[in-house]
Scaffold this active site. Structure first.
Site, short mmCIF file in Angstrom:
data_model
loop_
_atom_site.label_atom_id
_atom_site.label_comp_id
_atom_site.label_asym_id
_atom_site.label_seq_id
_atom_site.Cartn_x
_atom_site.Cartn_y
_atom_site.Cartn_z
N GLY A 1 -0.83 3.09 4.00
CA GLY A 1 -2.15 3.16 3.35
C GLY A 1 -2.23 4.18 2.22
O GLY A 1 -3.16 5.01 2.22
N ASP B 1 -14.13 9.04 6.17
CA ASP B 1 -13.54 8.01 5.32
C ASP B 1 -13.78 6.65 5.99
O ASP B 1 -13.93 6.57 7.21
CB ASP B 1 -12.04 8.29 5.19
CG ASP B 1 -11.33 7.39 4.21
OD1 ASP B 1 -11.10 7.81 3.06
OD2 ASP B 1 -11.00 6.23 4.58
N HIS C 1 -3.36 8.89 6.70
CA HIS C 1 -2.57 7.85 7.37
C HIS C 1 -1.09 8.20 7.50
O HIS C 1 -0.35 7.44 8.12
CB HIS C 1 -2.67 6.52 6.61
CG HIS C 1 -4.06 5.96 6.52
ND1 HIS C 1 -4.86 5.77 7.63
CD2 HIS C 1 -4.80 5.57 5.45
CE1 HIS C 1 -6.03 5.27 7.24
NE2 HIS C 1 -6.02 5.15 5.93
N ASP D 1 0.81 -1.22 0.00
CA ASP D 1 0.00 0.00 0.00
C ASP D 1 0.84 1.27 0.00
O ASP D 1 0.30 2.38 0.05
CB ASP D 1 -0.92 0.03 1.24
CG ASP D 1 -2.02 -1.01 1.14
OD1 ASP D 1 -2.19 -1.61 0.06
OD2 ASP D 1 -2.71 -1.22 2.15
N HIS E 1 -11.72 4.43 6.53
CA HIS E 1 -10.57 4.07 7.37
C HIS E 1 -10.37 5.11 8.48
O HIS E 1 -10.60 6.30 8.26
CB HIS E 1 -9.30 3.98 6.53
CG HIS E 1 -9.35 2.96 5.43
ND1 HIS E 1 -9.88 3.25 4.19
CD2 HIS E 1 -8.96 1.67 5.41
CE1 HIS E 1 -9.80 2.15 3.43
NE2 HIS E 1 -9.25 1.17 4.15
ZN LIG Z 1 -10.14 5.14 3.29
#
Ligand SMILES: [Zn+2]
Length: 438
Positions: A179, A206, A171, A129, A208
């Site tokens: 990420g 989001d 992130h 990622d 995440h």
């Molecule tokens: Zn996300």
């Protein structure tokens, strides 16, 4: 067959809103939403930044911003005095050092040149990622520059709403990539607004958890962070739980609402209204940074939530009531077409626009049980199965109760919201289901 509107529902209002108005007398009717026609909206865009794509096999597509721009132009929603494009600048290394360590910035530039060191590996470069590629520094530097430009537009009063769909890299840590995120544009934008003396609310919806931003402001109370996201039990970055509340002066100013997999529109809005709305209203922000990741939508290949973009309209209408300048950052969204439509719909809602065409399409989709696009910007409404409801409701209700117990008392917020969030009657049933039973 198209169901009838509920009695009294205005022509240009979606059923979801009508359902909630019926379920909760305190839910503001459409007429109370502030008129947004006088607001100035800026869309940060640079063809130079868009061209800095990630590797072709990476799910993160920087072209989403440009696609959204074209969609808005084709709809006549971008390109006039009040709805204008603004060219971002690239952030300087000195600006990036406001959040990132000098050593990290050296290593990411070195990796981008093809020199991946052991230190670079330790900093997260080269993971699936966080691939190493030529534009890994430039891409982030432009996104951060766009975020800072957007913050400038708000601070100078040139825009009331500024969209940076090149950004949303929540992130990224000061010395670590994760990420798809290398340089944290949203943390830098919050820092800039706070440095100008603003009380900043960072609201992250989001899919995440916004871990990099949480860490940046964990001990501060001038930047409050609220994140609603798929639970860390089932999704990267595997954290963002209810008991992460901030520390020291920042205790109570970091709030997480982990959502169960399969969370649907009504359940999400119940959590949003029970937790995010009262905390945001109590905080009284001077500026809002909204991370509007579209990986919350059903069909996203990387996540497990089941929302439709109708929830985006509801979110936008709620944050507009805070009556403060808003920076919208893109974030995730790995189904490109759904992401583009979701962001275009958000922009249109900030413009104060709605239309009956989408309303009709949303209703028709219930029968087909699909979000497949058939025109307009709105998704079709997705039905919620009994099994889905049974798996989501108890866990989410417990989470809401815990968050309220943990966080509200730190702000002197009490009973009314708590009672509303924990009453045993279950989530409001969508009006469309009631219609089908008639
Ligand atoms: Zn996300």
């Amino acid at each position: 067959m198209k169901p009838e509107r509920p009695p009294g529902a205005p022509r240009n209002v979606h059923f979801l809103r009508a359902a909630r108005a019926a379920a909760s007398p305190s839910y503001p009717p459409a007429g109370e939403v502030p008129a947004m026609n006088e607001r100035n909206l800026a869309f940060l865009y640079s063809p130079e930044a868009e061209a800095l794509s990630y590797p072709p096999d990476c799910p993160f597509k920087t072209q989403r911003a440009g696609c959204t721009r074209l969609r808005l132009k084709s709809l006549g929603l971008l390109g006039d005095e009040k709805h204008f494009e603004s060219a971002p600048r690239r952030a300087t290394v000195a600006e990036l050092k406001q959040f990132h360590t000098p050593h990290y910035l050296e290593e990411i530039q070195r990796a981008a040149e093809g020199d991946l060191t052991v230190e670079g590996l330790r900093m997260g470069f080269g993971e699936p990622d966080t691939p190493v590629f030529r534009n890994m520094f430039e891409c982030g530097a432009w996104a951060c520059g766009a975020g800072l430009t957007a913050a400038d537009l708000l601070l100078q009063g040139r825009a009331d709403i500024a969209f940076n769909l090149l950004g949303g890299f929540h992130h990224a840590f000061p010395d670590r990539a994760a990420g798809f995120c290398y340089l944290n544009d949203v943390a830098l934008a919050c820092m800039k607004l706070a440095a100008a003396g603003k009380r900043v609310l960072y609201l992250d919806v989001d899919a995440h958890h916004g871990d990099g931003v949480q860490a940046a402001f964990y001990g501060r109370k001038d930047v409050m962070t609220i994140s609603l996201h798929e639970s860390g039990k089932t999704l990267f970055p595997w954290g963002g739980f209810e008991d992460e509340l901030g520390e020291g002066a920042g205790l109570g100013y970091n709030v997480n609402v982990p959502l169960p997999a399969e969370t649907y529109d009504e359940a999400f809005l119940e959590a949003f209204d029970a937790v995010a709305v009262p905390l945001a209203e109590n905080f009284k922000p001077d500026a809002l940074v909204l991370e509007l990741g579209m990986d919350i939508l059903a069909g996203d290949p990387l996540t497990h939530l089941r929302m439709t973009n109708n929830v985006v309209v509801e979110i936008v209408e709620r944050v507009m009531k805070l009556k403060c300048p808003i920076l919208v950052a893109g974030g995730g969204g790995y189904h490109v077409e759904n992401t583009v439509r979701g962001w275009a719909l958000a922009w249109r809602t900030f413009c104060g626009e709605n239309d009956d065409c989408d309303f009709a399409l949303g209703m028709g989709g219930v029968m087909l049980a699909s979000t497949e696009w058939a025109g307009g910007l709105r998704d079709r409404v997705l039905p919620v199965s009994a099994a889905q409801r049974a798996s989501v409701e108890p866990e989410l209700r417990k989470t809401i109760k815990t968050v309220i117990n943990n966080a509200f008392r730190l702000h002197g917020l009490g009973a009314p919201s708590f009672e509303r969030a924990t009453e045993p009657s279950g989530f409001a049933e969508p009006a469309i289901k009631q219609q089908q039973r008639k």
